[in-house]
Design a protein around this motif. Structure first.
Motif, PDB file in Angstrom:
ATOM      1  N   TYR A  55       0.990  -1.201   0.048  1.00  0.00           N
ATOM      2  CA  TYR A  55      -0.089   0.020   0.071  1.00  0.00           C
ATOM      3  C   TYR A  55       0.790   1.085  -0.024  1.00  0.00           C
ATOM      4  O   TYR A  55       0.510   2.205  -0.855  1.00  0.00           O
ATOM      5  N   LYS A  56       2.117   1.398   0.907  1.00  0.00           N
ATOM      6  CA  LYS A  56       2.899   2.295   0.762  1.00  0.00           C
ATOM      7  C   LYS A  56       3.416   2.730  -0.510  1.00  0.00           C
ATOM      8  O   LYS A  56       3.725   3.916  -1.009  1.00  0.00           O
ATOM      9  N   ARG A  57       3.869   1.539  -1.163  1.00  0.00           N
ATOM     10  CA  ARG A  57       4.752   1.743  -2.314  1.00  0.00           C
ATOM     11  C   ARG A  57       3.888   2.443  -3.304  1.00  0.00           C
ATOM     12  O   ARG A  57       4.329   3.141  -4.279  1.00  0.00           O
ATOM     13  N   HIS A  58       2.620   1.882  -3.547  1.00  0.00           N
ATOM     14  CA  HIS A  58       1.724   2.444  -4.480  1.00  0.00           C
ATOM     15  C   HIS A  58       0.639   3.550  -3.990  1.00  0.00           C
ATOM     16  O   HIS A  58      -0.211   4.084  -4.728  1.00  0.00           O
ATOM     17  N   ASN A  59       0.869   4.144  -2.995  1.00  0.00           N
ATOM     18  CA  ASN A  59       0.169   5.155  -2.352  1.00  0.00           C
ATOM     19  C   ASN A  59      -1.339   4.965  -2.245  1.00  0.00           C
ATOM     20  O   ASN A  59      -2.091   5.732  -2.623  1.00  0.00           O
ATOM     21  N   LEU A  60      -1.517   3.819  -1.804  1.00  0.00           N
ATOM     22  CA  LEU A  60      -2.978   3.239  -1.618  1.00  0.00           C
ATOM     23  C   LEU A  60      -3.444   3.790  -0.300  1.00  0.00           C
ATOM     24  O   LEU A  60      -2.673   3.830   0.631  1.00  0.00           O
ATOM     25  N   ASP A  61      -4.757   3.925   0.024  1.00  0.00           N
ATOM     26  CA  ASP A  61      -5.395   4.241   1.074  1.00  0.00           C
ATOM     27  C   ASP A  61      -5.622   2.807   2.203  1.00  0.00           C
ATOM     28  O   ASP A  61      -6.131   1.993   1.695  1.00  0.00           O
ATOM     29  N   ALA A  62      -4.713   3.014   3.103  1.00  0.00           N
ATOM     30  CA  ALA A  62      -4.699   1.996   4.069  1.00  0.00           C
ATOM     31  C   ALA A  62      -6.202   1.500   4.559  1.00  0.00           C
ATOM     32  O   ALA A  62      -6.172   0.416   4.945  1.00  0.00           O
ATOM     33  N   GLY A  63      -7.137   2.252   4.794  1.00  0.00           N
ATOM     34  CA  GLY A  63      -8.514   1.838   5.021  1.00  0.00           C
ATOM     35  C   GLY A  63      -9.293   1.234   3.781  1.00  0.00           C
ATOM     36  O   GLY A  63     -10.445   0.818   4.260  1.00  0.00           O
ATOM     37  N   LYS A  64      -8.905   1.197   2.663  1.00  0.00           N
ATOM     38  CA  LYS A  64      -9.608   0.704   1.624  1.00  0.00           C
ATOM     39  C   LYS A  64      -9.350  -0.654   1.243  1.00  0.00           C
ATOM     40  O   LYS A  64      -8.122  -1.181   1.430  1.00  0.00           O
ATOM     41  N   LEU A  90      -9.986   7.897 -16.018  1.00  0.00           N
ATOM     42  CA  LEU A  90      -9.059   7.860 -14.870  1.00  0.00           C
ATOM     43  C   LEU A  90      -9.076   9.292 -14.401  1.00  0.00           C
ATOM     44  O   LEU A  90      -8.835   9.123 -13.050  1.00  0.00           O
ATOM     45  N   THR A  91      -9.042  10.248 -14.832  1.00  0.00           N
ATOM     46  CA  THR A  91      -9.287  11.577 -14.437  1.00  0.00           C
ATOM     47  C   THR A  91     -10.671  11.855 -13.720  1.00  0.00           C
ATOM     48  O   THR A  91     -10.865  12.205 -12.679  1.00  0.00           O
ATOM     49  N   LYS A  92     -11.587  11.456 -14.515  1.00  0.00           N
ATOM     50  CA  LYS A  92     -13.016  11.456 -13.820  1.00  0.00           C
ATOM     51  C   LYS A  92     -13.158  10.765 -12.455  1.00  0.00           C
ATOM     52  O   LYS A  92     -13.784  11.376 -11.622  1.00  0.00           O
ATOM     53  N   TYR A  93     -12.640   9.487 -12.283  1.00  0.00           N
ATOM     54  CA  TYR A  93     -12.843   8.754 -11.284  1.00  0.00           C
ATOM     55  C   TYR A  93     -11.526   8.630 -10.221  1.00  0.00           C
ATOM     56  O   TYR A  93     -11.342   7.592  -9.882  1.00  0.00           O
ATOM     57  N   ARG A  94     -10.618   9.683 -10.304  1.00  0.00           N
ATOM     58  CA  ARG A  94      -9.387   9.575  -9.434  1.00  0.00           C
ATOM     59  C   ARG A  94      -9.913   9.253  -7.897  1.00  0.00           C
ATOM     60  O   ARG A  94      -8.947   9.042  -7.378  1.00  0.00           O
ATOM     61  N   ASP A  95     -10.943   9.425  -7.702  1.00  0.00           N
ATOM     62  CA  ASP A  95     -11.331   9.288  -6.222  1.00  0.00           C
ATOM     63  C   ASP A  95     -11.468   8.013  -5.912  1.00  0.00           C
ATOM     64  O   ASP A  95     -11.199   7.521  -4.685  1.00  0.00           O
ATOM     65  N   VAL A  96     -11.450   7.115  -6.841  1.00  0.00           N
ATOM     66  CA  VAL A  96     -11.755   5.792  -6.552  1.00  0.00           C
ATOM     67  C   VAL A  96     -10.635   4.859  -7.500  1.00  0.00           C
ATOM     68  O   VAL A  96     -10.246   3.586  -7.043  1.00  0.00           O
ATOM     69  N   ILE A  97     -10.130   5.263  -8.592  1.00  0.00           N
ATOM     70  CA  ILE A  97      -9.335   4.418  -9.372  1.00  0.00           C
ATOM     71  C   ILE A  97      -7.662   4.854  -9.171  1.00  0.00           C
ATOM     72  O   ILE A  97      -7.323   6.201  -9.277  1.00  0.00           O
ATOM     73  N   VAL A  98      -6.847   3.775  -9.080  1.00  0.00           N
ATOM     74  CA  VAL A  98      -5.340   4.131  -8.832  1.00  0.00           C
ATOM     75  C   VAL A  98      -4.943   3.333 -10.088  1.00  0.00           C
ATOM     76  O   VAL A  98      -4.995   2.149  -9.770  1.00  0.00           O
TER      77      VAL A  98
END
Length: 464
Positions: A247-256, A312-320
């Protein structure tokens, strides 16, 4: 004295299975003298430290592409007639008639298809391909290399490229045993095998049956069932990171919790970006219900289109987006080269996501190796119009008949069903893993971690 093995790379496809896995290390430990007979731009020696012999001559006979295209179309026509089907011809793609050169080639192919779509005609085309490729400077060039280095066997990593024909013929004409590896689960019903070596290495008993069915000039004594190195990395726990490190390596949200969307090439799924959007909308909807979800988008390594950008731009709140660690060393799809690092990345994405959403790819096997489900999108988008290929035909292909039952994957047939199915998977109520593992065993084989070893055992058998 060590036996000299030429691992022949007609294109970059074979690198993944035979240069970036433990295949070389296993062979070296067994005492083999391994040289990569390298027809690709990839620098084996400087990049990996393995011995290589470069093939610098890439000349095909001017008629080879015409006859190989005609061979495939004739064989598919023959399969449709022989097995009373219409599906085989859906493996074909339209020819181009733009420009004098393209028109000449395509019309010549059409003539051959119209007159040679029978057993006798296909055999004539096969022999003609060998005849014209033997007349090329590439054939003479490869023959000289073989005479100088005198390998005990030539092992071809991919039977599809036209670039493989002359080198294999040169080896056979010198009395050197030749073998090839069937690299994909759909190679055989698609009539893409262009070389005729002495031996064939296949993934499973199912693939052996297919080889005997579609290549009637091959006998059972020529076939070695070995598995494929393609999935070995999924069973190597040393490649896996902890969840926190990943998660840290790819800047993911630890709560998701994350769902993987595995992108397809533009031919298989021309409207793929809209399926990613549908999944993103389902994730947003479920997040409003109290779930904490995201989507990891792993693009197809050979897709360099910009078609996903707006999604990817429109849904950047959910897509990594986590791109594959492949790199281009040429301009065609088979010159996009994998890296060792991508094995680990792919294994970690499988391990740390909930399931994969995809259209008709073998990613179902990658995920089931990690006990994760695969959701296949099987509905059309409103953007579909004449001239755009529909995705539904992908699931009609012959290689999907290897499924033990429809429960081997989770299918979504209507966009309205997507959110409930995603929710059901996340809640542990829906899974294809149990039947998916049976499908894995049918297609991949029952000993996926031993493929490289078994291939060397097969080579040893040939050389005895």
């Amino acid at each position: 004295m060590s036996k000299k093995v030429f691992v022949f790379l007609p294109d970059g496809v074979g690198l993944r299975n035979f240069a970036l896995t433990n295949f070389n290390a296993i062979g070296t430990a067994l005492g083999y003298d391994i040289t990569y007979w390298n027809n690709t731009p990839f620098q084996i020696k400087s990049e990996l430290g393995f011995e290589e012999l470069k093939i610098e001559n890439h000349q095909l006979h001017p008629l080879t592409t015409i006859f190989t295209r005609a061979r495939k179309r004739c064989e598919l026509n023959l399969f449709d007639k022989k097995y009373k089907e219409i599906v085989y011809n859906t493996y074909n793609f339209p020819q181009s008639y733009r420009g004098i050169k393209n028109a000449f080639k395509s019309l010549y192919v059409d003539y051959l298809v119209a007159t040679k779509s029978n057993e006798k005609g296909v055999k004539m085309i096969r022999e003609r391909i060998k005849e014209i490729e033997r007349s090329t400077t590439k054939y003479a060039y490869c023959k000289k290399q073989l005479q100088k280095h005198q390998p005990d066997i030539v092992f071809c990593t991919n039977p599809r490229p036209t670039q493989a024909i002359a080198p294999l013929l040169a080896a056979q004409d010198l009395g050197i045993p030749t073998a090839t590896f069937i690299f994909s689960w759909d190679n055989l019903p698609k009539a893409t095998t262009l070389i005729e070596p002495n031996y064939y290495f296949v993934w499973s008993d199912y693939m052996k049956m297919e080889l005997l069915q579609y290549c009637t000039y091959v006998g059972p004594e020529q076939i070695m069932v070995t598995g494929t190195p393609q999935f070995e990395s999924h069973f190597d726990s040393s490649l896996l990171q902890s969840k926190s490190d990943f998660y840290k390596r790819h800047n993911l949200d630890a709560g998701k919790r994350y769902i993987c969307f595995s992108g397809d090439d533009i031919v298989t799924s021309p409207l793929d970006q809209y399926y990613l959007e549908d999944l993103a909308l389902s994730v947003r909807e479920l997040n409003q219900q109290g779930y904490e979800l995201g989507v990891i988008y792993r693009k197809c390594p050979v897709d360099f289109t910009t078609r996903y950008n707006s999604v990817l731009t429109k849904y950047r709140d959910v897509i990594v987006s986590i791109d594959p660690l492949w790199r281009p060393i040429g301009t065609s799809w088979n010159e996009i080269m994998p890296t060792k690092e991508d094995f680990a990345l792919q294994a970690n994405i499988c391990h740390h996501t909930e399931f994969v959403g995809n259209i008709a790819s073998s990613m179902v096997f990658d995920f089931v190796a990690h006990n994760k489900s695969c959701l296949f999108f099987n509905y059309e988008q409103p953007q579909l119009k004449n001239g755009i290929r529909d995705i539904g035909q992908n699931y009609q292909y012959i290689h999907f008949r290897s499924m033990p039952s429809k429960e081997a994957a989770l299918f979504v047939y209507d966009k309205k069903e997507l959110t409930p199915i995603v929710k059901s998977i996340l809640d542990g109520k829906s899974s294809n893993v149990l039947v998916g593992k049976k499908w894995f065993n049918i297609v991949v084989g029952t000993e996926p971690t031993k493929a490289s070893e078994k291939i060397w055992e097969g080579i040893e058998t040939i050389l005895k």
